[in-house]
Enzyme design. Structure first.
Site, PDB file in Angstrom:
ATOM      1  N   GLU A  21       0.825  -1.204   0.000  1.00  0.00           N
ATOM      2  CA  GLU A  21       0.000   0.000   0.000  1.00  0.00           C
ATOM      3  C   GLU A  21       0.864   1.261   0.000  1.00  0.00           C
ATOM      4  O   GLU A  21       0.523   2.250  -0.643  1.00  0.00           O
ATOM      5  CB  GLU A  21      -0.925   0.019   1.210  1.00  0.00           C
ATOM      6  CG  GLU A  21      -2.006  -1.041   1.160  1.00  0.00           C
ATOM      7  CD  GLU A  21      -2.829  -1.067   2.419  1.00  0.00           C
ATOM      8  OE1 GLU A  21      -4.037  -0.796   2.315  1.00  0.00           O
ATOM      9  OE2 GLU A  21      -2.276  -1.342   3.510  1.00  0.00           O
ATOM     10  N   TYR A  53     -14.095  26.932  -0.457  1.00  0.00           N
ATOM     11  CA  TYR A  53     -14.027  25.502  -0.803  1.00  0.00           C
ATOM     12  C   TYR A  53     -12.660  25.131  -1.367  1.00  0.00           C
ATOM     13  O   TYR A  53     -12.200  24.002  -1.179  1.00  0.00           O
ATOM     14  CB  TYR A  53     -15.084  25.116  -1.836  1.00  0.00           C
ATOM     15  CG  TYR A  53     -16.425  25.772  -1.693  1.00  0.00           C
ATOM     16  CD1 TYR A  53     -17.022  25.917  -0.445  1.00  0.00           C
ATOM     17  CD2 TYR A  53     -17.095  26.241  -2.804  1.00  0.00           C
ATOM     18  CE1 TYR A  53     -18.267  26.522  -0.326  1.00  0.00           C
ATOM     19  CE2 TYR A  53     -18.344  26.845  -2.690  1.00  0.00           C
ATOM     20  CZ  TYR A  53     -18.913  26.983  -1.446  1.00  0.00           C
ATOM     21  OH  TYR A  53     -20.131  27.579  -1.326  1.00  0.00           O
ATOM     22  N   LEU A  71      -6.282   5.367   8.436  1.00  0.00           N
ATOM     23  CA  LEU A  71      -7.163   6.415   7.933  1.00  0.00           C
ATOM     24  C   LEU A  71      -7.587   7.349   9.061  1.00  0.00           C
ATOM     25  O   LEU A  71      -7.821   8.539   8.844  1.00  0.00           O
ATOM     26  CB  LEU A  71      -8.396   5.803   7.270  1.00  0.00           C
ATOM     27  CG  LEU A  71      -8.150   4.913   6.052  1.00  0.00           C
ATOM     28  CD1 LEU A  71      -9.465   4.396   5.500  1.00  0.00           C
ATOM     29  CD2 LEU A  71      -7.355   5.633   4.994  1.00  0.00           C
ATOM     30  N   GLU A  72      -7.675   6.828  10.268  1.00  0.00           N
ATOM     31  CA  GLU A  72      -8.025   7.635  11.431  1.00  0.00           C
ATOM     32  C   GLU A  72      -7.027   8.780  11.609  1.00  0.00           C
ATOM     33  O   GLU A  72      -7.400   9.913  11.938  1.00  0.00           O
ATOM     34  CB  GLU A  72      -8.046   6.774  12.705  1.00  0.00           C
ATOM     35  CG  GLU A  72      -9.146   5.743  12.746  1.00  0.00           C
ATOM     36  CD  GLU A  72      -8.777   4.401  12.113  1.00  0.00           C
ATOM     37  OE1 GLU A  72      -7.915   4.351  11.204  1.00  0.00           O
ATOM     38  OE2 GLU A  72      -9.384   3.393  12.522  1.00  0.00           O
ATOM     39  N   LYS A  98     -11.205   4.387   1.707  1.00  0.00           N
ATOM     40  CA  LYS A  98     -10.271   3.695   0.816  1.00  0.00           C
ATOM     41  C   LYS A  98     -11.105   2.879  -0.158  1.00  0.00           C
ATOM     42  O   LYS A  98     -11.884   2.018   0.243  1.00  0.00           O
ATOM     43  CB  LYS A  98      -9.332   2.787   1.606  1.00  0.00           C
ATOM     44  CG  LYS A  98      -8.291   2.079   0.725  1.00  0.00           C
ATOM     45  CD  LYS A  98      -7.397   1.144   1.524  1.00  0.00           C
ATOM     46  CE  LYS A  98      -6.435   1.948   2.343  1.00  0.00           C
ATOM     47  NZ  LYS A  98      -5.361   1.086   2.919  1.00  0.00           N
TER      48      LYS A  98
END
Length: 119
Positions: A21, A53, A71-72, A98
């Site tokens: 990964e 934005y 991811l946290e 993901k």
């Protein structure tokens, strides 16, 4: 008060616990919902009176480019940057997904959702 949503910010990034990964990378999706006072902007019609934005997208892209195992961790970094750089934001919810995760099954995506409010 009001809500701004930026949905489906896409990025190719190198997050994950597997060596592959971090080398190959994966496709990701980030969704952000933030709460801020939009009254002044609704009257003035001036960008300076709202949350830009483009700035949100910039923060997400930069944080997604920093490899993390979890991811946290990425979601928390995005929250921290938004609170640091966009001082009118009171609350935020960040979803980091993901796409096609390598978990040995036919799974569209895994998503981590973190929420926070300014203290």
């Amino acid at each position: 008060m009001g809500v701004i949503k930026v949905t489906n910010i896409r990025a190719h990034a190198h997050h994950g616990c597997l060596d592959e990964e971090s080398i190959i990378g994966s496709e990701y999706r980030v969704d952000i919902t933030l709460r801020t006072d939009l009254k002044k902007a609704s009257i003035s019609d001036n960008l300076i009176d709202t949350v830009d934005y483009v700035h949100i997208n910039h923060i997400v892209k930069e944080e997604m480019n920093i490899p993390s195992k979890l991811l946290e961790h990425v979601a928390n970094r995005i929250i921290d940057r938004v609170f640091l750089e966009l001082t009118t934001v009171d609350k935020i919810k960040v979803s980091v997904s993901k796409i096609n995760p390598p978990i040995g099954g036919d799974v569209e995506m895994v998503t981590v959702v973190l929420s926070s409010k300014r203290s």
